[in-house]
Design an enzyme around this catalytic site. Sequence first.
Site, PDB file in Angstrom:
ATOM      1  N   LYS A  52      42.166  44.101  31.511  1.00  0.00           N
ATOM      2  CA  LYS A  52      41.495  44.342  30.227  1.00  0.00           C
ATOM      3  C   LYS A  52      41.843  45.735  29.706  1.00  0.00           C
ATOM      4  O   LYS A  52      42.128  45.920  28.523  1.00  0.00           O
ATOM      5  CB  LYS A  52      39.972  44.194  30.389  1.00  0.00           C
ATOM      6  CG  LYS A  52      39.538  42.747  30.618  1.00  0.00           C
ATOM      7  CD  LYS A  52      38.068  42.624  31.035  1.00  0.00           C
ATOM      8  CE  LYS A  52      37.759  41.189  31.476  1.00  0.00           C
ATOM      9  NZ  LYS A  52      36.388  41.023  31.990  1.00  0.00           N
ATOM     10  N   GLN A  96      31.253  44.138  34.397  1.00  0.00           N
ATOM     11  CA  GLN A  96      31.985  43.082  35.093  1.00  0.00           C
ATOM     12  C   GLN A  96      31.078  42.383  36.111  1.00  0.00           C
ATOM     13  O   GLN A  96      30.389  43.036  36.896  1.00  0.00           O
ATOM     14  CB  GLN A  96      33.229  43.678  35.769  1.00  0.00           C
ATOM     15  CG  GLN A  96      34.161  42.653  36.384  1.00  0.00           C
ATOM     16  CD  GLN A  96      34.855  41.752  35.355  1.00  0.00           C
ATOM     17  OE1 GLN A  96      35.013  42.111  34.194  1.00  0.00           O
ATOM     18  NE2 GLN A  96      35.246  40.560  35.776  1.00  0.00           N
ATOM     19  N   ASP A 119      31.072  40.999  25.471  1.00  0.00           N
ATOM     20  CA  ASP A 119      31.206  39.784  26.286  1.00  0.00           C
ATOM     21  C   ASP A 119      30.388  38.629  25.683  1.00  0.00           C
ATOM     22  O   ASP A 119      30.594  37.474  26.045  1.00  0.00           O
ATOM     23  CB  ASP A 119      30.645  40.029  27.703  1.00  0.00           C
ATOM     24  CG  ASP A 119      31.732  40.218  28.751  1.00  0.00           C
ATOM     25  OD1 ASP A 119      32.857  39.721  28.536  1.00  0.00           O
ATOM     26  OD2 ASP A 119      31.439  40.846  29.782  1.00  0.00           O
TER      27      ASP A 119
HETATM   28  N1  GUN Z   1      33.513  37.978  35.592  1.00  0.00           N
HETATM   29  C1  GUN Z   1      34.384  36.950  35.420  1.00  0.00           C
HETATM   30  N2  GUN Z   1      34.693  36.815  34.107  1.00  0.00           N
HETATM   31  C2  GUN Z   1      33.999  37.759  33.442  1.00  0.00           C
HETATM   32  C3  GUN Z   1      33.915  38.132  32.072  1.00  0.00           C
HETATM   33  O1  GUN Z   1      34.521  37.542  31.177  1.00  0.00           O
HETATM   34  N3  GUN Z   1      33.103  39.175  31.795  1.00  0.00           N
HETATM   35  C4  GUN Z   1      32.403  39.829  32.749  1.00  0.00           C
HETATM   36  N4  GUN Z   1      31.613  40.839  32.389  1.00  0.00           N
HETATM   37  N5  GUN Z   1      32.463  39.517  34.027  1.00  0.00           N
HETATM   38  C5  GUN Z   1      33.257  38.489  34.374  1.00  0.00           C
END
Ligand code: GUN
Length: 292
Positions: A52, A96, A119
């Site tokens: 990311k 995350q 998110d």
């Molecule tokens: N863990 C797995 N996929 C994601 C996501 O898209 N966002 C977040 N915050 N955690 C994750």
Amino acid sequence: MILIDGKKTSADIKNEIKVEVDKIIQSNKRPPHLVAVLVGDDPASRSYVNSKEKAAEKLGFKSSIFRFDENISEAKLLEEVAKLNDDDTVDGYIVQLPLPKHIDSQKVILAIDPNKDVDGFHPMNLGKIITNMPGFLPATPYGILELINRYKIETEGKNVLVIGRSLIVGRPMSILLSQKRKGGNATVTVAHSRTKNLKDFSLQADIIIVAIGSPHFLTADMVKQGVVIIDAGINSIDAPGTKRGYKLVGDVDFENVSKKAGYITPVPGGVGPMTIAMLLKNTLLAYQNNKN
Ligand code: GUN
């Protein structure tokens, strides 16, 4: 059969975002700033967060990773979240998941400022989806909608089966597809682990979206000729003899289902790359809303 190319589509979307970011930078304003909060050192989470950050920087965003020890207390993490909410130079951030067991993830998600929740996990943003108000769409369903729209796949009046009811993929996806909107107006069925006779539903489906995290779950005998298949699964399975010893596969038996499908997403290279692109799109939106 048409292969839905998530790599190419996500590159197109990232180029569109870059045009906007370039304009911002040319007008001497600060670029959008995305922060990722990473607790502990789970290898998968680390790898997602690094991807990311890299993608954000490539488009000219400012990107930061706030790393915390596995043993950080819930109270301290909530304090850090409050600081991010108050920091006007941070447009959007993600925490995350999964978090360590001693931390209540729901409490942390509730503490995120919904205007910075890129998110789209906060109940305020999920509630806005249901009530048709503008907000942040969770990145994976948002990415799937973009694939459907950019490939001009007709959804109106179609039978759509969503397999999986998670809060970050299946549930919001099923709502978006049934709404009066572009890429919506479908008749949606949500199947899950307690569904009986899944095949009765899947054989009726014009479009199937699978997000249950079970490798090769959807097989060719379960689908009709010409079906549209969107595979949101990412599963790691043993692959003896390969360099890494494992490979990534989706929830769909791609090799056989692709022979019957009209459209299908591969794994990797389908839904996965779209998720990061839509996170960045949400961050740009957060920046624009942040009145810079
Ligand atoms: N863990 C797995 N996929 C994601 C996501 O898209 N966002 C977040 N915050 N955690 C994750």
